[in-house]
Design an enzyme around this catalytic site. Structure first.
Site, short mmCIF file in Angstrom:
data_model
loop_
_atom_site.label_atom_id
_atom_site.label_comp_id
_atom_site.label_asym_id
_atom_site.label_seq_id
_atom_site.Cartn_x
_atom_site.Cartn_y
_atom_site.Cartn_z
N ASP A 33 1.54 4.01 -51.53
CA ASP A 33 2.47 4.02 -50.41
C ASP A 33 1.88 3.19 -49.28
O ASP A 33 0.69 3.25 -48.98
CB ASP A 33 2.72 5.46 -49.93
CG ASP A 33 3.95 5.56 -49.05
OD1 ASP A 33 4.94 6.18 -49.47
OD2 ASP A 33 3.94 4.99 -47.92
N ASN A 89 11.81 13.52 -51.71
CA ASN A 89 12.73 13.64 -50.58
C ASN A 89 14.13 13.33 -51.10
O ASN A 89 14.33 12.36 -51.84
CB ASN A 89 12.34 12.66 -49.46
CG ASN A 89 11.02 13.04 -48.84
OD1 ASN A 89 10.67 14.21 -48.77
ND2 ASN A 89 10.27 12.05 -48.38
N GLN A 96 14.31 11.16 -46.73
CA GLN A 96 14.46 10.05 -47.68
C GLN A 96 14.93 8.80 -46.95
O GLN A 96 15.89 8.84 -46.16
CB GLN A 96 15.46 10.41 -48.79
CG GLN A 96 15.51 9.36 -49.90
CD GLN A 96 16.39 9.75 -51.07
OE1 GLN A 96 17.11 10.74 -51.04
NE2 GLN A 96 16.33 8.95 -52.13
N VAL A 98 14.43 5.54 -48.84
CA VAL A 98 14.70 4.58 -49.91
C VAL A 98 15.50 5.32 -50.98
O VAL A 98 15.01 6.29 -51.57
CB VAL A 98 13.39 4.02 -50.51
CG1 VAL A 98 13.71 3.03 -51.63
CG2 VAL A 98 12.55 3.34 -49.42
N HIS A 102 12.25 8.24 -56.41
CA HIS A 102 10.79 8.06 -56.46
C HIS A 102 10.12 9.38 -56.15
O HIS A 102 10.64 10.19 -55.38
CB HIS A 102 10.34 7.01 -55.43
CG HIS A 102 10.78 7.30 -54.04
ND1 HIS A 102 12.05 7.03 -53.60
CD2 HIS A 102 10.13 7.85 -52.98
CE1 HIS A 102 12.17 7.40 -52.34
NE2 HIS A 102 11.01 7.90 -51.93
N HIS A 104 6.68 11.09 -54.56
CA HIS A 104 5.44 10.93 -53.82
C HIS A 104 4.38 11.78 -54.52
O HIS A 104 4.59 12.99 -54.71
CB HIS A 104 5.58 11.45 -52.38
CG HIS A 104 6.54 10.69 -51.53
ND1 HIS A 104 6.14 9.76 -50.59
CD2 HIS A 104 7.90 10.72 -51.47
CE1 HIS A 104 7.21 9.26 -49.98
NE2 HIS A 104 8.29 9.83 -50.50
P1 5GP Z 1 11.09 8.26 -48.75
O1 5GP Z 1 10.96 8.38 -47.25
O2 5GP Z 1 12.36 7.55 -49.14
O3 5GP Z 1 10.88 9.54 -49.50
O4 5GP Z 1 9.86 7.38 -49.20
C1 5GP Z 1 9.81 6.01 -49.06
C2 5GP Z 1 8.35 5.65 -49.01
O5 5GP Z 1 8.23 4.29 -49.29
C3 5GP Z 1 7.72 5.89 -47.63
O6 5GP Z 1 6.64 6.80 -47.74
C4 5GP Z 1 7.26 4.50 -47.19
O7 5GP Z 1 6.00 4.51 -46.54
C5 5GP Z 1 7.20 3.75 -48.51
N1 5GP Z 1 7.48 2.34 -48.39
C6 5GP Z 1 8.53 1.76 -47.73
N2 5GP Z 1 8.49 0.43 -47.87
C7 5GP Z 1 7.41 0.15 -48.65
C8 5GP Z 1 6.84 -1.06 -49.14
O8 5GP Z 1 7.34 -2.17 -48.91
N3 5GP Z 1 5.72 -0.95 -49.90
C9 5GP Z 1 5.16 0.25 -50.20
N4 5GP Z 1 4.04 0.24 -50.96
N5 5GP Z 1 5.67 1.42 -49.75
C10 5GP Z 1 6.77 1.36 -48.99
#
Ligand code: 5GP
Length: 118
Positions: A33, A89, A96, A98, A102, A104
């Site tokens: 991440d 998430n 969430q 993205v 996925h 974590h």
């Molecule tokens: P969410 O908030 O949707 O559960 O998780 C998305 C995760 O993707 C976040 O923890 C964020 O830090 C990570 N993330 C967003 N953009 C990128 C990226 O371009 N590269 C990487 N490695 N992680 C990303």
């Protein structure tokens, strides 16, 4: 998929965006991440963009969800002590951002009772 165009994660799969990739198979990719919340913070991502979240994945392809969990376990063994927190998430108010399913994988000296802290 609810985002316009390919998700950030689909672009990582396509190598359009760089990432620190730690595992890849035909169906899955895992990378660090970009904003880690634990000593080990990996994202395990099915390559298909068919499922926005874990509820859709569980209904649509339970075997692929089991593969996400098995991959998380293997990576926690490889990069930490095998113990881990697995977070999906699900929906904007859960955090969430993205909308490409996925997991974590958080590992390494996590504080007891720290789940859900804002
Ligand atoms: P969410 O908030 O949707 O559960 O998780 C998305 C995760 O993707 C976040 O923890 C964020 O830090 C990570 N993330 C967003 N953009 C990128 C990226 O371009 N590269 C990487 N490695 N992680 C990303």
């Amino acid at each position: 998929m609810s985002e316009a165009g390919p998700s950030i994660f689909t672009r990582i799969v396509a190598r359009e965006i760089p990432a620190d990739i730690v595992f890849e198979s035909d169906s899955m990719i895992a990378f660090r991440d970009i904003a880690p919340k634990a000593p080990v913070h990996l994202l395990v991502v099915p390559k298909t963009d068919e499922f926005a979240n874990v509820v859709e994945l569980a209904a649509g392809d339970p075997a692929l969800l089991a593969e996400v969990v098995a991959t998380a376990h293997r990576l926690a063994q490889e990069f930490s002590n095998g113990e881990f927190r697995l977070i999906f998430n699900t929906g904007p108010s859960s955090g969430q951002t993205v909308f490409h399913v996925h997991a974590h994988v958080l590992s390494g000296a996590l504080e007891e009772g720290s789940l859900g802290r804002q």
